[in-house]
Design a protein around this motif. Sequence first.
Motif, PDB file in Angstrom:
ATOM      1  N   SER A 242       0.442  -0.879   0.086  1.00 42.08           N
ATOM      2  CA  SER A 242       0.086   0.310   0.197  1.00 42.08           C
ATOM      3  C   SER A 242       0.650   1.635   0.021  1.00 42.08           C
ATOM      4  O   SER A 242       1.862   1.972  -0.028  1.00 42.08           O
ATOM      5  CB  SER A 242      -0.711   0.009   1.316  1.00 42.08           C
ATOM      6  OG  SER A 242      -1.488   1.414   1.362  1.00 42.08           O
TER       7      SER A 242
ATOM      8  N   LEU B 136      -8.423  -4.200   2.348  1.00 40.59           N
ATOM      9  CA  LEU B 136      -7.434  -3.899   1.133  1.00 40.59           C
ATOM     10  C   LEU B 136      -7.273  -2.511   0.225  1.00 40.59           C
ATOM     11  O   LEU B 136      -7.325  -1.524  -0.223  1.00 40.59           O
ATOM     12  CB  LEU B 136      -6.522  -4.485   0.571  1.00 40.59           C
ATOM     13  CG  LEU B 136      -5.983  -5.838   1.397  1.00 40.59           C
ATOM     14  CD1 LEU B 136      -5.045  -6.622   0.703  1.00 40.59           C
ATOM     15  CD2 LEU B 136      -5.495  -4.890   2.889  1.00 40.59           C
TER      16      LEU B 136
ATOM     17  N   LEU C 295      -8.267   1.057   1.983  1.00 40.23           N
ATOM     18  CA  LEU C 295      -7.237   1.621   1.810  1.00 40.23           C
ATOM     19  C   LEU C 295      -7.060   2.261   1.060  1.00 40.23           C
ATOM     20  O   LEU C 295      -6.315   3.269   0.792  1.00 40.23           O
ATOM     21  CB  LEU C 295      -6.021   0.857   2.194  1.00 40.23           C
ATOM     22  CG  LEU C 295      -7.087   0.094   3.642  1.00 40.23           C
ATOM     23  CD1 LEU C 295      -4.171  -0.948   4.000  1.00 40.23           C
ATOM     24  CD2 LEU C 295      -5.809   0.609   5.091  1.00 40.23           C
ATOM     25  N   ALA C 296      -7.250   0.946  -0.217  1.00 36.67           N
ATOM     26  CA  ALA C 296      -6.956   2.064  -1.419  1.00 36.67           C
ATOM     27  C   ALA C 296      -7.880   3.393  -2.164  1.00 36.67           C
ATOM     28  O   ALA C 296      -7.669   4.209  -2.419  1.00 36.67           O
ATOM     29  CB  ALA C 296      -6.731   1.016  -2.828  1.00 36.67           C
TER      30      ALA C 296
END
Length: 349
Positions: free
Chosen positions: A274, A344, A347-348
């Motif tokens: 990330s 995830l 988060l992106a």
Amino acid sequence: MFFASDNWAGAHKSIAERLLAESTGFAAAYGAGDLDKKVEARFAEIFEREVSVFFVATGTAANSLSLASVQRPGGIAFCHTAAHVIADECGAPEFFSSARLHGVPGQDGKIDPAKLAEKIAAFPQTAVMHGRATAVTITQATEVGTVYSLAEIDEIARIAKRDNLPLHMDGARFANALVALGATPAEMTWKRGIDMLSFGGTKNGCWCAEAIVFFNPEQAKEMPFIRKRAAQLFSKSRFIAAQFDAYFQDGLWLDLARHANGMSDRLRAGINASNSARLSWPTSANEVFAVIPKSAARNAVERGAKFYEWPVPPATPELVGPDETLIRLVTSFATSEADVDGFLDCLAA
């Protein structure tokens, strides 16, 4: 996307089915039934030696009664400063054992052997005013997702044995630590000098299945009375035995732990890749600690993710920036790749 705790997960299908199958018919009570004896024998096979096994309801009960079994007046039991026994069990180990818990610092959630030796030396057997050292307990896997290596357990055991102190292992996530190390149950316990184990099944797919395991049955003579006095002797103990029976069948317990650890590996890899989040410290079992933007945390919560914000360790205040937060993510046998990838994606975004 449930990452708050492996305690949030339900029971594995095979374990639920085994409980249902055991729900009819009659069996001897208080651990005297055939299934209870079968499972006790299975523990002996798994650990490659004769053991004494006592079923209890919770990990707190297992830890508390284990320590109670070896305590003497004025007793001091040593644990890591962040261990579950001292930080999250409401004083139960001290209540049931009458011992005092004394925290020992150490990096990565592990007791520092040199510090342990110093602490033990401060409470000699003749210290009437201050109390005397009576036990050591370690957590495997630790509260911060790390795992003691076999060599590290050896070193703790060497110090404990030098002072004739029983060594207990809190194994609430025993299976996760075991598969992370690639060791056998015997190699991670009595072959390293562990005397007593709190063997946890609840976090790894059971409904309510915990056990106290003594690797020297001679040390367990008082436990039947201690367990009964603490209201932990189940009349229908076959329902705990049934869970363990299914848990051990065809290595299910290890498969469940491998899956949980694998999902954490997937999380770790995604966070490492990330641009906005980072791992707080390396972990190897089924817990992941990460620093993420507060905006990403809000986004994840709005999209249904469940996790806990975690206190920043006092020793590393610089770990988290003003617009960031430290979180804990725990995976389980029920965590899917879609759950991990969905988080995830948060988060992106």
